[in-house]
Design an enzyme around this catalytic site. Structure first.
Site, PDB file in Angstrom:
ATOM      1  N   CYS A 211       0.846  -1.190   0.000  1.00  0.00           N
ATOM      2  CA  CYS A 211       0.000   0.000   0.000  1.00  0.00           C
ATOM      3  C   CYS A 211       0.892   1.254   0.000  1.00  0.00           C
ATOM      4  O   CYS A 211       1.736   1.407  -0.872  1.00  0.00           O
ATOM      5  CB  CYS A 211      -0.974  -0.043   1.173  1.00  0.00           C
ATOM      6  SG  CYS A 211      -2.225   1.258   1.132  1.00  0.00           S
TER       7      CYS A 211
ATOM      8  N   ASP B 226      -9.590  -3.556  -6.863  1.00  0.00           N
ATOM      9  CA  ASP B 226      -9.227  -2.397  -6.045  1.00  0.00           C
ATOM     10  C   ASP B 226      -9.564  -1.125  -6.830  1.00  0.00           C
ATOM     11  O   ASP B 226      -8.883  -0.770  -7.786  1.00  0.00           O
ATOM     12  CB  ASP B 226      -7.733  -2.454  -5.712  1.00  0.00           C
ATOM     13  CG  ASP B 226      -7.264  -1.327  -4.805  1.00  0.00           C
ATOM     14  OD1 ASP B 226      -7.961  -0.310  -4.664  1.00  0.00           O
ATOM     15  OD2 ASP B 226      -6.162  -1.474  -4.236  1.00  0.00           O
TER      16      ASP B 226
ATOM     17  N   HIS C  65      -7.751  -4.780  -2.860  1.00  0.00           N
ATOM     18  CA  HIS C  65      -6.615  -4.262  -2.104  1.00  0.00           C
ATOM     19  C   HIS C  65      -6.324  -5.221  -0.945  1.00  0.00           C
ATOM     20  O   HIS C  65      -7.189  -5.936  -0.486  1.00  0.00           O
ATOM     21  CB  HIS C  65      -6.979  -2.875  -1.557  1.00  0.00           C
ATOM     22  CG  HIS C  65      -5.825  -2.106  -1.038  1.00  0.00           C
ATOM     23  ND1 HIS C  65      -4.918  -1.500  -1.866  1.00  0.00           N
ATOM     24  CD2 HIS C  65      -5.427  -1.854   0.225  1.00  0.00           C
ATOM     25  CE1 HIS C  65      -4.007  -0.885  -1.123  1.00  0.00           C
ATOM     26  NE2 HIS C  65      -4.294  -1.092   0.142  1.00  0.00           N
TER      27      HIS C  65
END
Length: 180
Positions: free
Chosen positions: A54, A100, A131
């Site tokens: 991330c 995502d 995600h």
């Protein structure tokens, strides 16, 4: 690298710190960790790779553009808007979740940028995953992440395949060269 106080403040300070590439505190801390690692007898000056997830994946990618890193693995990471930011990056193995809605569209942008820049890469988007498909969250976090636009949550097939690709890519680029 981000332990700068309460979690919301920590994240805000970290994000602000990576805003100026290779200048902020997170870059200094990672450079110090890299220097420490290079001095370890097990590494003895050999190649080093870095991975991140991330925001940390975006940070790893940015760090790898100006450091002496040999390979980088960003997982579901933000991609710099300015392609020139990636100039000089080491080989990249990146993994994204196709579901995502926030970071997933970065996969084709990253791949196209690396193609144009002539950087060796393996960028993959897993259509069934969102995600944080590598994370096994439980309880309220798992419930919430499935309902966000990122459609997060663990997807075993994608996670296993991404790990296999990443480890193979790292093995190729981190092999100690004895023909020097």
């Amino acid at each position: 690298l981000a332990g700068l106080g309460p979690k919301p403040l920590c994240i805000a300070r970290f994000a602000r710190g990576i805003g100026q590439v290779h200048v902020g505190r997170p870059y200094r801390l990672l450079a110090a960790a890299e220097a420490w690692l290079r001095e370890r007898p097990e590494v003895s000056g050999g190649p080093i790779g870095v991975a991140g997830f991330c925001m940390g994946g975006g940070f790893a990618l940015l760090h790898a553009t100006g450091a002496t890193i040999d390979v980088v693995a960003p997982f579901y990471a933000p991609v710099p808007r300015d392609e020139a930011t990636l100039a000089g990056v080491c080989p990249v193995v990146a993994s994204y979740g196709g579901r995502d809605g926030i970071f997933g569209p970065g996969a084709p942008r990253l791949e196209a940028s690396l193609d144009r820049l002539g950087i060796e890469h393996d960028v993959r988007s897993y259509p069934q995953a969102g995600h944080s498909f590598m994370n096994r969250h439980r309880g309220a976090i798992a419930w919430l992440e499935r309902r966000l636009p990122t459609h997060g949550g663990y997807v075993e097939d994608a996670a296993e395949h991404a790990w296999t690709r990443t480890l193979a890519f790292f093995a190729r680029h981190l092999a100690v060269r004895t023909d020097a």
